[in-house]
Design an enzyme around this catalytic site. Structure first.
Site, mmCIF file in Angstrom:
data_model
loop_
_atom_site.group_PDB
_atom_site.id
_atom_site.type_symbol
_atom_site.label_atom_id
_atom_site.label_comp_id
_atom_site.label_asym_id
_atom_site.label_seq_id
_atom_site.Cartn_x
_atom_site.Cartn_y
_atom_site.Cartn_z
ATOM 1 N N HIS A 119 0.814 -1.222 0.000
ATOM 2 C CA HIS A 119 0.000 0.000 0.000
ATOM 3 C C HIS A 119 0.843 1.264 0.000
ATOM 4 O O HIS A 119 0.348 2.338 0.341
ATOM 5 C CB HIS A 119 -0.976 -0.009 1.180
ATOM 6 C CG HIS A 119 -2.000 -1.109 1.083
ATOM 7 N ND1 HIS A 119 -2.741 -1.566 2.148
ATOM 8 C CD2 HIS A 119 -2.414 -1.837 0.009
ATOM 9 C CE1 HIS A 119 -3.561 -2.530 1.759
ATOM 10 N NE2 HIS A 119 -3.364 -2.726 0.467
ATOM 11 N N CYS A 127 3.891 13.305 -7.838
ATOM 12 C CA CYS A 127 3.301 14.454 -8.517
ATOM 13 C C CYS A 127 2.094 13.995 -9.338
ATOM 14 O O CYS A 127 2.185 13.033 -10.100
ATOM 15 C CB CYS A 127 4.339 15.114 -9.414
ATOM 16 S SG CYS A 127 3.643 16.473 -10.362
ATOM 17 N N CYS A 130 3.231 15.202 -13.333
ATOM 18 C CA CYS A 130 4.297 14.540 -14.114
ATOM 19 C C CYS A 130 4.602 13.129 -13.596
ATOM 20 O O CYS A 130 5.365 12.397 -14.209
ATOM 21 C CB CYS A 130 5.567 15.393 -14.136
ATOM 22 S SG CYS A 130 6.458 15.432 -12.574
ATOM 23 N N CYS A 147 5.179 20.016 -6.793
ATOM 24 C CA CYS A 147 6.346 19.363 -7.386
ATOM 25 C C CYS A 147 7.392 20.414 -7.748
ATOM 26 O O CYS A 147 7.069 21.438 -8.350
ATOM 27 C CB CYS A 147 5.858 18.624 -8.643
ATOM 28 S SG CYS A 147 7.150 17.896 -9.647
ATOM 29 N N CYS A 150 7.638 20.415 -11.939
ATOM 30 C CA CYS A 150 6.596 20.939 -12.844
ATOM 31 C C CYS A 150 5.548 21.790 -12.141
ATOM 32 O O CYS A 150 4.657 22.338 -12.800
ATOM 33 C CB CYS A 150 5.923 19.789 -13.597
ATOM 34 S SG CYS A 150 4.731 18.897 -12.572
ATOM 35 N N GLY A 187 -1.270 -9.455 12.471
ATOM 36 C CA GLY A 187 -1.805 -8.120 12.767
ATOM 37 C C GLY A 187 -2.577 -7.471 11.648
ATOM 38 O O GLY A 187 -2.497 -6.261 11.471
ATOM 39 N N GLU A 215 -7.267 -11.172 17.839
ATOM 40 C CA GLU A 215 -8.585 -11.821 17.727
ATOM 41 C C GLU A 215 -8.676 -12.600 16.423
ATOM 42 O O GLU A 215 -7.821 -12.466 15.553
ATOM 43 C CB GLU A 215 -9.689 -10.758 17.800
ATOM 44 C CG GLU A 215 -9.538 -9.695 16.720
ATOM 45 C CD GLU A 215 -10.484 -8.506 16.905
ATOM 46 O OE1 GLU A 215 -10.859 -8.219 18.045
ATOM 47 O OE2 GLU A 215 -10.827 -7.885 15.886
ATOM 48 N N ALA A 231 1.464 -9.340 18.772
ATOM 49 C CA ALA A 231 2.568 -9.688 17.867
ATOM 50 C C ALA A 231 3.918 -9.416 18.534
ATOM 51 O O ALA A 231 4.874 -10.177 18.352
ATOM 52 C CB ALA A 231 2.433 -8.887 16.574
#
Ligand code: BJW
Ligand code: ZN
Length: 243
Positions: A119, A127, A130, A147, A150, A187, A215, A231
């Protein structure tokens, strides 16, 4: 369903190809909020207003406010014994892949090397004009960061709902899941796709599956072993004494 740690430790001792899939619960003991559950981010904030491409088009300042707050929080946190134990596990398994849904970068900070960040990473910015990607660890990017090349509006380098995952990273994750002998699922609530399906991929490839979570989850029935607990307590005990 087996609940003691010893058989899993023995299986790891004999395994060559291991995949670990992690979620927000791995960083909870570092003080980083999870998404779901009583104190999860999505209890206080609406995912559709903050973590979708539509939300960013509608109100980029609100979305940046949320991510600046998270950047400041995460920037003050460090890895916990769960991250450290997984970095140690990598050193004793010949083919080890850590697939994480987390964007906090703490696995890399703990010393894990082969990490697939499904993720994205909260310290990455992209940007919208660009496409240039850079790492920027400023805790506060401001309301409308732009950016330097640009002048286009920057966005967080994370994957929002409704967006595709990086196909190259997803491909590596699927291949690792397909060919592993053991998958540890740690987790994660196992509700977000396609990450949650990686456990099915591993199972259909013949892997032994183990879940470590406070759980049960929708994927618990798929597991050969379920270890209920923190964990940061279970993983160090599991890795202790290996190889
Ligand atoms: C502990 C603990 C401790 C606590 N010790 N444990 C198929 C069917 C239905 C829907 C879909 C589908 N395919 C795609 C979708 C849509 C969507 C989706 O999955 N929706 C579901 C919610 C229904 N998926 C997507 O949109 C994905 N894109 C995609 O698939 O593209 C193609 C496509 C698009 C549209 C339609 C169809 C196909 C992208 C998903 C992106 C997720 N992004 C986020 C935000 C990232 C950026 C940011 O951080 O801001 O990623 S949402 C959030 O959830 C974040 C997390 O990585 C992700 C998973 O959460 P995680 O890690 O599991 O955390 P929690 O909080 O849910 O769980 C924590 C767990 O830890 C709990 O179980 C606790 O018990 C446990 N725990 N302390 C051990 N100490
Ligand atoms: Zn640009």
């Amino acid at each position: 369903m087996e609940t003691s740690i010893q058989p899993l430790r023995e299986a790891l001792r004999n395994a060559q190809r291991v995949v670990v899939l992690t979620g927000a619960g791995v960083s909870a003991e570092s003080g980083i909020p999870t998404f779901r559950g009583a104190e999860g981010l999505w209890k206080t904030y609406q995912a559709k207003d903050l973590a979708t491409p539509e939300a960013f088009v509608r109100d980029p300042e609100l979305v940046w406010e949320f991510y600046n707050w998270r950047r400041a929080l995460i920037g003050q946190k460090t890895c916990n014994p769960a991250h450290t134990a997984l970095a140690q596990l990598e050193n004793i398994i010949s083919e080890f892949t850590l697939i994480t849904q987390n964007v906090d970068g703490l696995h890399l900070l703990a010393g894990s090397r082969r990490v697939l960040e499904l993720h994205g990473n909260i310290w990455r910015v992209r940007c919208t004009r660009c496409g240039r990607e850079t790492m920027d660890r400023s805790p506060d990017m401001g309301k409308r960061p732009t950016c330097t090349v640009c002048g286009g509006l920057l966005r967080p380098g994370v994957v929002w709902f409704g967006e595709s995952l990086d196909p190259h990273i997803l491909h590596q994750a699927v291949e690792a899941a397909r060919s592993c002998q053991i998958m540890l699922v740690v987790g994660t609530s196992s509700v977000v796709q396609p990450a949650a399906s990686l456990a099915f991929t591993a199972k259909s490839g013949g892997a032994m599956l183990a879940e470590i979570n406070l759980e049960q989850t929708p994927n618990s029935d798929l597991m050969d072993r379920v270890l209920l607990g923190k964990a940061g307590e279970i993983l160090p005990r599991l890795v202790e004494g290996l190889p």
